[in-house]
Design an enzyme around this catalytic site. Structure first.
Site: not given
Ligand code: FAD
Ligand code: EPU
Length: 339
Positions: A165, A239, A335
């Site tokens: 990240r 997250s 994050e």
């Molecule tokens: P924004 O929120 O618009 O911006 C994020 C940051 O990047 C800000 O600081 C912004 O200034 C900067 N930025 C954006 N675009 C640019 C650009 N073109 N040039 C320079 N700076 C820029 N993330 C994960 O890694 N893994 C996951 O599994 C994951 N699951 C998610 C699930 C949900 C339900 C949600 C809501 C979010 C999740 N995220 C996850 C977080 C998010 O989706 C990612 O961080 C995504 O890359 C953000 O993209 P965005 O375009 O919305 O960025």
């Molecule tokens: N867990 C709990 N309680 C909870 C949530 C999780 O006990 O309320 C336990 C789960 O049972 C599991 C462990 O924690 O054993 C990990 O949980 P999960 O597999 O849901 O993944 P995570 O580590 O919470 C990360 C990323 C996610 C990504 C998933 C799948 C980060 C900060 N988050 O979540 O990314 O989608 O793995 O790879 O690394 C995001 O960045 O926004 C995001 C959603």
């Protein structure tokens, strides 16, 4: 020069759904738009804030200065060699649409990253990751506008200093670049990664015997939909905290009392813990006060049930940080980008 709108509501442009106003707002559809807007911001001494899909930000106050929505589009196959397709995508392409295009064209490598919200431009910002894959594994290079000079700079993989990240754009070059195009190096022959989490189980449940990009993406989509709240229904930014990386002694001390502690190996002999588990064990899962709270299926996700203020969500994150540190001696790191 793109139209600059004064005093604009930001609610439709981010996934937490909290209310905030931008002093000025403009959309950039080309690199030239980005350069013109950045020159305008410099001349008028306006702070520039870049937004893609707004799925990784929390607005705690109104935004002074100019909010630039990056809407540069286009997905083009620009080259290939024996093993790879080189694909260039505009920063304003919706990430999941890009993944779908890759699946339909047979470009392999991003199928595990299906359904991550946001846009292409933000994918290298924090080296997006899910289900055992991070974007750095398919990253080739990016093109960005350097705001202080208006020059175009290219960043190869090493220049980005990717980590969990993390990238150079969140650290040394924070606020200095607008990413305009990202080029990915996608594989001709898939290298399926189904060992992470519940993917294998989900594939079995769906009766898949022949692996395909489509089948892996569908399994990931099903798992994500079962765990994570849809921002269209309930405001969130995924997250809220990173999973903390701790030394062996800290891990042993917690694991002694909690043998079930989820943990993953990290570089340099360290251990990555699950922040969701730590927050859950601290009693926060499903917490709600007014309209702000903690998701009831994933404690790592802070939510807005309707009319929460960004400040309330930020204050909740402080309470959680304090609690987890008191209970487990582990300091969580946010994050989500706090604006
Ligand atoms: P924004 O929120 O618009 O911006 C994020 C940051 O990047 C800000 O600081 C912004 O200034 C900067 N930025 C954006 N675009 C640019 C650009 N073109 N040039 C320079 N700076 C820029 N993330 C994960 O890694 N893994 C996951 O599994 C994951 N699951 C998610 C699930 C949900 C339900 C949600 C809501 C979010 C999740 N995220 C996850 C977080 C998010 O989706 C990612 O961080 C995504 O890359 C953000 O993209 P965005 O375009 O919305 O960025
Ligand atoms: N867990 C709990 N309680 C909870 C949530 C999780 O006990 O309320 C336990 C789960 O049972 C599991 C462990 O924690 O054993 C990990 O949980 P999960 O597999 O849901 O993944 P995570 O580590 O919470 C990360 C990323 C996610 C990504 C998933 C799948 C980060 C900060 N988050 O979540 O990314 O989608 O793995 O790879 O690394 C995001 O960045 O926004 C995001 C959603």
């Amino acid at each position: 020069m793109p139209k600059i709108k004064p005093s604009h509501d930001l609610q439709p442009f981010h996934t937490f759904g909290t209310s905030a106003t931008a002093e000025f707002l403009a959309e950039a559809g080309t690199i030239e738009d980005v350069i013109e807007l950045s020159e305008h911001a410099t001349a008028e001494q306006l702070k520039l804030t870049i937004l893609g899909g707004g799925s990784n930000v929390l607005f705690t106050k109104d935004v002074r200065g100019l909010v630039l929505l990056n809407r540069i589009t286009g997905i083009d196959l620009v080259g290939e060699d024996d093993h790879h397709f080189y694909v260039r995508a505009g920063a304003g392409e919706v990430w999941h649409d890009f993944v779908e295009k890759c699946i339909s064209e047979g470009w392999a490598g991003v199928e595990n990253l299906a359904l991550i919200p946001g846009m292409v431009g933000a994918s290298p910002m924090q080296n997006i990751g899910a289900y055992g894959i991070e974007i750095e594994s398919v990253f080739d290079h990016l093109i960005a506008v350097h705001l202080p000079t208006g020059e175009l700079h290219q960043f190869d993989k090493r220049d980005c200093q990717f980590g969990y990240r993390e990238s150079v754009f969140k650290r040394k070059f924070k606020g200095q670049y607008v990413i305009c195009y990202v080029q990915y190096k996608l594989r001709k022959k898939p290298d399926f990664n189904t060992s992470y989490g519940a993917i294998q189980q989900e594939l079995e449940k769906q009766g898949v015997s022949d692996l395909s990009l489509r089948a892996v993406a569908d399994a990931v989509i099903a798992i994500r939909q079962s765990k994570l709240p849809d921002p269209k229904e309930i405001g969130n930014a995924g997250s809220f905290f990173k999973n903390p990386v701790v030394d062996q002694d800290t891990f042993n001390a917690i694991a002694e009392e909690h043998p079930e502690l989820p943990n993953y190996p990290a570089p340099k002999g360290k251990v990555k813990l699950a922040a969701g588990w730590l927050i859950d064990q601290s009693g926060w899962k499903g917490f709600r006060e007014g309209d702000f709270g903690v998701h009831d299926r994933q404690a790592l996700v802070l939510v807005n049930h309707g009319n929460a203020h960004g400040r309330e969500i930020f204050d909740l994150s402080k309470r959680i940080l304090k609690d987890v540190e008191e209970k487990f001696g582990v300091k969580l790191e946010r994050e989500v980008n706090i604006l």
